[in-house]
Design an enzyme around this catalytic site. Sequence first.
Site, PDB file in Angstrom:
ATOM      1  N   ASP A 262       0.875  -1.172   0.000  1.00 43.13           N
ATOM      2  CA  ASP A 262       0.000   0.000   0.000  1.00 43.13           C
ATOM      3  C   ASP A 262       0.918   1.230   0.000  1.00 43.13           C
ATOM      4  O   ASP A 262       2.105   1.104  -0.282  1.00 43.13           O
ATOM      5  CB  ASP A 262      -0.964  -0.061   1.203  1.00 43.13           C
ATOM      6  CG  ASP A 262      -2.280   0.655   0.922  1.00 43.13           C
ATOM      7  OD1 ASP A 262      -2.236   1.724   0.276  1.00 43.13           O
ATOM      8  OD2 ASP A 262      -3.343   0.176   1.336  1.00 43.13           O
ATOM      9  N   ASP A 263       0.367   2.397   0.319  1.00 45.37           N
ATOM     10  CA  ASP A 263       1.174   3.613   0.226  1.00 45.37           C
ATOM     11  C   ASP A 263       2.431   3.522   1.101  1.00 45.37           C
ATOM     12  O   ASP A 263       2.355   3.098   2.254  1.00 45.37           O
ATOM     13  CB  ASP A 263       0.333   4.816   0.654  1.00 45.37           C
ATOM     14  CG  ASP A 263      -0.937   4.944  -0.174  1.00 45.37           C
ATOM     15  OD1 ASP A 263      -0.873   4.722  -1.401  1.00 45.37           O
ATOM     16  OD2 ASP A 263      -2.002   5.263   0.399  1.00 45.37           O
TER      17      ASP A 263
END
Length: 480
Positions: A262-263
């Site tokens: 994810d980020d």
Amino acid sequence: MASYLGSKASNVRGVISFVVILLTTGWLISIKSAESRTTTKFHQPESNCRKHSALITEYGGVGDGVTSNTKAFRSAVYDLSRVARHGGAQLIVPPGKWLTGSFNLTSHFTLYLDKDAVLLASQDESEWPALPPLPSYGKGRDAPAGRFASLIFGTNLTDVVITGANGTIDGQGSYWWKKFKKGELNLTRPYLIEIMFSHHVQIFNLTIKNSPSWNVHPVYCRNVIVQGLTILAPTDSPNTDGIDPDSCKNVRIEDCFIVSGDDCIAVKSGWDEYGIRFGRPTKHLLIRRITCISPDSATIALGSEMSGGIKDVRAEDITAIDTESGVRIKTSPGRGGYVKDIFVRRMNLQTMKYVFWITGNYGSHPDKLYDPKALPVIKNINYRNVVAKNVTMAANLDGIEGDKFTGICISNVNISLAKKAKKLQWNCTDVEGVTGDVSPPACALLPEKNADCPFPQDRLSIEDVPLKVCPPFRTTQYRV
Ligand SMILES: *[C@@H]1O[C@H](CO)[C@@H](O)[C@H](O)[C@H]1NC(C)=O
Ligand SMILES: *[C@@H]1O[C@H](CO)[C@@H](O)[C@H](O)[C@H]1NC(C)=O
Ligand SMILES: *[C@@H]1O[C@H](CO)[C@@H](O)[C@H](O)[C@H]1NC(C)=O
Ligand SMILES: *[C@@H]1O[C@H](CO)[C@@H](O)[C@H](O)[C@H]1NC(C)=O
Ligand SMILES: *[C@@H]1O[C@H](CO)[C@@H](O)[C@H](O)[C@H]1NC(C)=O
Ligand SMILES: *[C@@H]1O[C@H](CO)[C@@H](O)[C@H](O)[C@H]1NC(C)=O
Ligand SMILES: *[C@@H]1O[C@H](CO)[C@@H](O)[C@H](O)[C@H]1NC(C)=O
Ligand SMILES: *[C@@H]1O[C@H](CO)[C@@H](O)[C@H](O)[C@H]1NC(C)=O
């Protein structure tokens, strides 16, 4: 050790376990108490080293990768908390594999993971207490009822350090990823490190891998430094954000290498009506010298939970490889709040889907109670000095109808396209701004005006805060 014992005659458990260890095993323990060289420094929070030290083995810890050390960690911190206010305390985790469930930290405290020390997160749910949802989120993210406490948790603390000689925290996340994917969770997955309502927090020189969900989550904190972390998770693991500064102010994140599902960094401040009501922004955040690999997510995301506001974020010297986007803004009607005064310079990007990406219709609401008329204010967003190669699309900038995102400035950008690049390179809707020396040329809503986008010249106060680096403990100082 001497001063640890000497200073606390009432520390019965510590003394007994120390004596027992000496008698039964003859282990040589000669941990030097971190000297307070001058007594004048004794109570100053900037004083680097802790007066009191203990080893996890003194509390019955066993580093065999199988024995649960949850009790050992909890009682070690409990014990040390009673002396920590008198000169600080440090818990040392020597080389070994230390299986443990969630435990809490205390103030004026350092958790030190030596080289080749590995904290293994337990997969036994009974070792993870339940906590209510965060007040600025209203609901747990995976399941509304609440959440598991993080592996390393702290709340209402001051002066907390989590560090080591690049020791490892291994979240053993596969257990949680499977349950999440099957929809079998009735509480939100734990994070690896969460520090809440605290100040003077430093997390540095560690390797953190396979988190059940987010890795490092400072929330409602101020004066936070995150430095020199290697964060690793499979790129298909769910929600394994690297670092999530959330409703925090005065934060510095630097020199981190992050591979995740994810980020790599996600800047947040609460979710819809709960975040609006709680009203705590993230501000004065510096992010520098970060390397990110995240094929399906952003190098740095602002949002999507940003309802308390995000302002004065500075990011520089950012490298990303095979990542979906550079610095991305994610928001939606219902979020309210703002993202403003964002400054980014010197990004070096290799293999990117979108160099610039702003999403005004991200969706994802905690419940149906959100107010669709609560529109976010997105303004004064500046990017300069960007080189990107092998790019599919230069920019996808999508504001909100009736709520234009304004003051977008992009200058000195050189994008080389991938073989399979999109025909439309800049897709802009409901945005307003200027560009200067951008190749390929931007959309009509961001006209070429020879812009030279600003980056602040002043220093943030957090830039001048030193790390609490103590003389390293060498393995020759103890035998286990
Ligand atoms: C840690 O602190 C939280 C919040 O105060 C509490 O709910 C939780 O039970 C504590 N965990 C342990 C293991 O004491
Ligand atoms: C922690 O701080 C918050 C915010 O100041 C406060 O609401 C809460 O009661 C405190 N919790 C504890 C356990 O002191
Ligand atoms: C980080 O750990 C490495 C490896 O043990 C050590 O050489 C270095 O001094 C540490 N850095 C900090 C800032 O503590
Ligand atoms: C820490 O360990 C990781 C993983 O082994 C390694 O990639 C990284 O270079 C190390 N960092 C330091 C500062 O030694
Ligand atoms: C949590 O979910 C499991 C199934 O995954 C179920 O067996 C259990 O009863 C649930 N616990 C609560 C407290 O709802
Ligand atoms: C360019 O990007 C594509 C995906 O868009 C990837 O398959 C390819 O390996 C990349 N080439 C280089 C040289 O990085
Ligand atoms: C942009 O990058 C390409 C490929 O790296 C290079 O050939 C070109 O000279 C650069 N242009 C500018 C204006 O820097
Ligand atoms: C451009 O953006 C609009 C609005 O988000 C979207 O509907 C459209 O599909 C996009 N076009 C391309 C080619 O990506």
